[in-house]
Design a protein around this motif. Structure first.
Motif, PDB file in Angstrom:
ATOM      1  N   GLU A   1       0.850  -1.189   0.000  1.00 57.27           N
ATOM      2  CA  GLU A   1       0.000   0.000   0.000  1.00 57.27           C
ATOM      3  C   GLU A   1       0.885   1.237   0.000  1.00 57.27           C
ATOM      4  O   GLU A   1       1.912   1.268   0.673  1.00 57.27           O
ATOM      5  CB  GLU A   1      -0.886   0.059   1.251  1.00 57.27           C
TER       6      GLU A   1
ATOM      7  N   PHE B   1      -2.538   1.763   7.118  1.00 56.04           N
ATOM      8  CA  PHE B   1      -2.359   0.356   6.787  1.00 56.04           C
ATOM      9  C   PHE B   1      -1.342  -0.138   7.816  1.00 56.04           C
ATOM     10  O   PHE B   1      -0.200   0.307   7.815  1.00 56.04           O
ATOM     11  CB  PHE B   1      -1.796   0.194   5.376  1.00 56.04           C
TER      12      PHE B   1
ATOM     13  N   THR C   1      -1.828 -10.310   5.996  1.00 53.97           N
ATOM     14  CA  THR C   1      -3.067  -9.656   6.377  1.00 53.97           C
ATOM     15  C   THR C   1      -2.702  -8.421   7.183  1.00 53.97           C
ATOM     16  O   THR C   1      -1.661  -8.394   7.856  1.00 53.97           O
ATOM     17  CB  THR C   1      -3.985 -10.575   7.217  1.00 53.97           C
TER      18      THR C   1
ATOM     19  N   SER D   1      -4.514  -4.426   8.915  1.00 49.14           N
ATOM     20  CA  SER D   1      -5.623  -3.496   9.103  1.00 49.14           C
ATOM     21  C   SER D   1      -5.567  -2.442   8.010  1.00 49.14           C
ATOM     22  O   SER D   1      -4.501  -1.931   7.668  1.00 49.14           O
ATOM     23  CB  SER D   1      -5.533  -2.835  10.476  1.00 49.14           C
ATOM     24  N   TYR D   2      -6.732  -2.097   7.495  1.00 45.16           N
ATOM     25  CA  TYR D   2      -6.866  -1.218   6.339  1.00 45.16           C
ATOM     26  C   TYR D   2      -7.927  -0.173   6.677  1.00 45.16           C
ATOM     27  O   TYR D   2      -9.103  -0.491   6.765  1.00 45.16           O
ATOM     28  CB  TYR D   2      -7.306  -2.096   5.166  1.00 45.16           C
TER      29      TYR D   2
ATOM     30  N   SER E   1     -11.271  -2.296   7.425  1.00 41.68           N
ATOM     31  CA  SER E   1     -11.346  -3.705   7.099  1.00 41.68           C
ATOM     32  C   SER E   1     -10.022  -4.383   7.415  1.00 41.68           C
ATOM     33  O   SER E   1      -9.046  -3.728   7.792  1.00 41.68           O
ATOM     34  CB  SER E   1     -11.662  -3.864   5.603  1.00 41.68           C
TER      35      SER E   1
ATOM     36  N   LYS F   1      -7.341  -6.588   5.320  1.00 46.58           N
ATOM     37  CA  LYS F   1      -7.041  -6.883   3.929  1.00 46.58           C
ATOM     38  C   LYS F   1      -6.089  -8.068   3.859  1.00 46.58           C
ATOM     39  O   LYS F   1      -5.234  -8.241   4.733  1.00 46.58           O
ATOM     40  CB  LYS F   1      -6.419  -5.654   3.267  1.00 46.58           C
ATOM     41  N   HIS F   2      -6.223  -8.871   2.813  1.00 44.67           N
ATOM     42  CA  HIS F   2      -5.342 -10.013   2.567  1.00 44.67           C
ATOM     43  C   HIS F   2      -4.641  -9.796   1.239  1.00 44.67           C
ATOM     44  O   HIS F   2      -5.279  -9.458   0.234  1.00 44.67           O
ATOM     45  CB  HIS F   2      -6.158 -11.308   2.516  1.00 44.67           C
ATOM     46  N   ALA F   3      -3.324  -9.983   1.231  1.00 45.03           N
ATOM     47  CA  ALA F   3      -2.541  -9.905   0.001  1.00 45.03           C
ATOM     48  C   ALA F   3      -1.788 -11.215  -0.165  1.00 45.03           C
ATOM     49  O   ALA F   3      -1.246 -11.754   0.807  1.00 45.03           O
ATOM     50  CB  ALA F   3      -1.556  -8.744   0.064  1.00 45.03           C
TER      51      ALA F   3
END
Length: 158
Positions: free
Chosen positions: A100, A111, A127, A129-130, A143, A145-147
């Protein structure tokens, strides 16, 4: 102030290496300390060359022996989340790529708090926090987030 929330990796010779967030004064950097005796004693904490705004750092030793860190790579703010890769057990971090990077950043764009694992197929999963407070009110603002990516993605760079 102090070094908190360690992420501990182990070198091939058994040395433990703890990477920690920097809660002290500038310059803000990821802190590191090592232990040659399974954590009984630790070296004095020192700054690495990697910036950090006082946010958590997460690292793993990959199945090919390289090390990977996920962290906020700014001295202020959490609007950038980077992945760095080392092929010399953390002595240098030759490759970095961003999961990000929000250049419109405000204090409400964050992030952070990454967690990282490597899958059986060698893929890397992160994973985190977003939080985006500047999006339209009907869009998700907060949300997890998963990358998913591989080492080659990091090495390829931005």
């Amino acid at each position: 102030y102090g070094s908190i929330q360690p992420s501990i990796l182990q070198r091939k010779d058994g040395t433990l290496v703890a990477y920690m967030r920097d809660n002290g004064p500038a310059p803000k950097r990821i802190h590191v300390s090592t232990s040659p005796d399974e954590g009984e004693t630790w070296t004095r904490v020192v700054d690495t060359e990697l910036p950090n705004p006082g946010a958590s750092v997460e690292g793993i030793v990959l199945d090919d022996g390289r090390w990977l860190l996920v962290y906020n790579d700014l001295e202020r703010g959490r609007n950038s989340l980077a992945v760095s890769l080392s092929d010399d057990e953390g002595k240098t971090w030759k490759w970095t790529r961003h999961l990000e990077l929000d250049e419109r950043a405000t204090d409400t764009t964050r992030f952070h708090y990454p967690s990282v694992i490597q899958g059986r197929d060698s893929s890397i999963h992160v994973t985190y926090s977003y939080f985006l407070e500047h999006v339209p009110s009907d869009a998700p603002r907060k949300s997890i987030k998963h990358a998913k990516f591989n080492v080659e993605w990091v090495v390829a760079g931005e």
